[in-house]
Design an enzyme around this catalytic site. Structure first.
Site, PDB file in Angstrom:
ATOM      1  N   GLU A 128       3.908   3.853  50.443  1.00  0.00           N
ATOM      2  CA  GLU A 128       2.687   3.555  51.173  1.00  0.00           C
ATOM      3  C   GLU A 128       2.761   2.158  51.814  1.00  0.00           C
ATOM      4  O   GLU A 128       3.596   1.339  51.401  1.00  0.00           O
ATOM      5  CB  GLU A 128       1.499   3.621  50.199  1.00  0.00           C
ATOM      6  CG  GLU A 128       1.326   4.984  49.508  1.00  0.00           C
ATOM      7  CD  GLU A 128       0.711   6.056  50.398  1.00  0.00           C
ATOM      8  OE1 GLU A 128       1.126   6.180  51.572  1.00  0.00           O
ATOM      9  OE2 GLU A 128      -0.172   6.792  49.922  1.00  0.00           O
TER      10      GLU A 128
ATOM     11  N   ASN B  29      -0.449   7.003  58.126  1.00  0.00           N
ATOM     12  CA  ASN B  29      -0.424   5.569  57.805  1.00  0.00           C
ATOM     13  C   ASN B  29       1.002   5.020  57.827  1.00  0.00           C
ATOM     14  O   ASN B  29       1.241   3.898  57.395  1.00  0.00           O
ATOM     15  CB  ASN B  29      -1.062   5.326  56.429  1.00  0.00           C
ATOM     16  CG  ASN B  29      -0.352   6.097  55.330  1.00  0.00           C
ATOM     17  OD1 ASN B  29       0.659   6.752  55.587  1.00  0.00           O
ATOM     18  ND2 ASN B  29      -0.856   6.021  54.116  1.00  0.00           N
TER      19      ASN B  29
ATOM     20  N   ASP C 133       9.052  13.386  46.451  1.00  0.00           N
ATOM     21  CA  ASP C 133       7.819  12.861  45.851  1.00  0.00           C
ATOM     22  C   ASP C 133       7.034  13.978  45.171  1.00  0.00           C
ATOM     23  O   ASP C 133       7.408  15.153  45.253  1.00  0.00           O
ATOM     24  CB  ASP C 133       6.969  12.144  46.914  1.00  0.00           C
ATOM     25  CG  ASP C 133       6.707  12.997  48.162  1.00  0.00           C
ATOM     26  OD1 ASP C 133       6.979  14.222  48.139  1.00  0.00           O
ATOM     27  OD2 ASP C 133       6.233  12.438  49.163  1.00  0.00           O
TER      28      ASP C 133
END
Ligand code: PGA
Length: 247
Positions: free
Chosen positions: A143, A136, A67
């Site tokens: 995500e 998270n 990423d």
């Protein structure tokens, strides 16, 4: 998924480095995708140390990005580019032709994604993936809510990613978007190591490894990967129900 719990960060790092070394020795043309972040730093340092000591030949090994932050140049120490150069590519003297990274500065981010998809396909996919887990539950910048059949894509970062991401930067930095390999490409990796350490990760690791597989917690998909190793230190593993997995 096989879970190994190590007493401390040092042992977690040494054992991760050992798996990395095994791959490059067994497959001298392996395609590696190595996460950036605080978690794997110790493993990479040990990997580099051992690789130099053993004079391992890296000339056939290929590296791809996991990423990158959009809008952060490679010269910024908080960029994934900078991290990989500093901790892996420079010390191992990897030639630029062996490295294929996301350009988070491009004006054509969709083009960057499709070229990464093509490149990865040409390489035959990832042989060995090291990922951390976000607070998270993200892996890479996949995500919460991400589609599990995604390939490389641009993403609006989750609020937790924007906040925790500040730790990589020397001063307050605007982090809005990221670019990442998709879950489909990560799930196609032949071997995956999911690493986590420290008390901060205890809760999310319990949910990711023992909770329902759901895109609300992207790392949970790794429960269904045929060859995923979860390497944890004792703190990160503290809430796992099944504690029979100590290394
Ligand atoms: P960390 O990041 O290794 O710095 O905790 C993990 C992640 O957000 O993927």
């Amino acid at each position: 998924m096989i879970t190994r719990i190590y007493e401390d960060y040092r042992r977690l790092s040494t054992n991760t480095a050992r798996e990395m070394l095994r791959v490059v020795l067994e497959k001298p043309e392996a395609v590696l995708c190595l996460a950036t972040g605080a978690t794997p730093l110790g493993a990479y340092a040990e990997f580099v140390r051992q690789a130099k000591m053993q004079r391992i030949d890296f000339s056939g090994i290929r590296f791809v990005s996991l990423d990158e932050w959009v809008g952060i140049p490679p010269s910024n120490p908080g960029s994934c580019h900078y991290f990989l150069n500093r901790h892996l590519f420079q010390p191992l003297q990897i030639a630029p032709a062996q490295i294929y990274l996301f350009d988070g500065m491009s004006a054509d981010l969709q083009g960057v994604c499709s070229r990464m998809d093509e490149h990865l396909e040409q390489l035959g996919g990832i042989d060995f993936l090291v990922v951390g887990i976000g607070l998270n539950g993200h892996i890479g910048f996949n995500e919460p809510g991400v589609a599990f059949d995604n390939k490389a894509h641009v993403v609006d970062l989750h609020p937790i990613t924007k906040t925790t991401g500040q730790k990589y930067f020397q001063s307050e930095t605007l982090l809005n978007q990221g670019i990442t390999l998709g879950i489909r490409q990560l799930m196609d990796a032949k071997t995956v190591i999911l690493m986590a350490n420290g008390a901060k990760k205890t809760n999310i690791i319990q949910q990711a490894l023992e909770g329902t597989v759901s895109n609300a917690l992207p790392a949970s998909i790794l429960q269904s990967h045929p060859n995923c190793l979860a390497f944890l230190d004792a703190e990160a593993a503290a809430q796992l129900q099944d504690s029979s997995r100590r290394a």
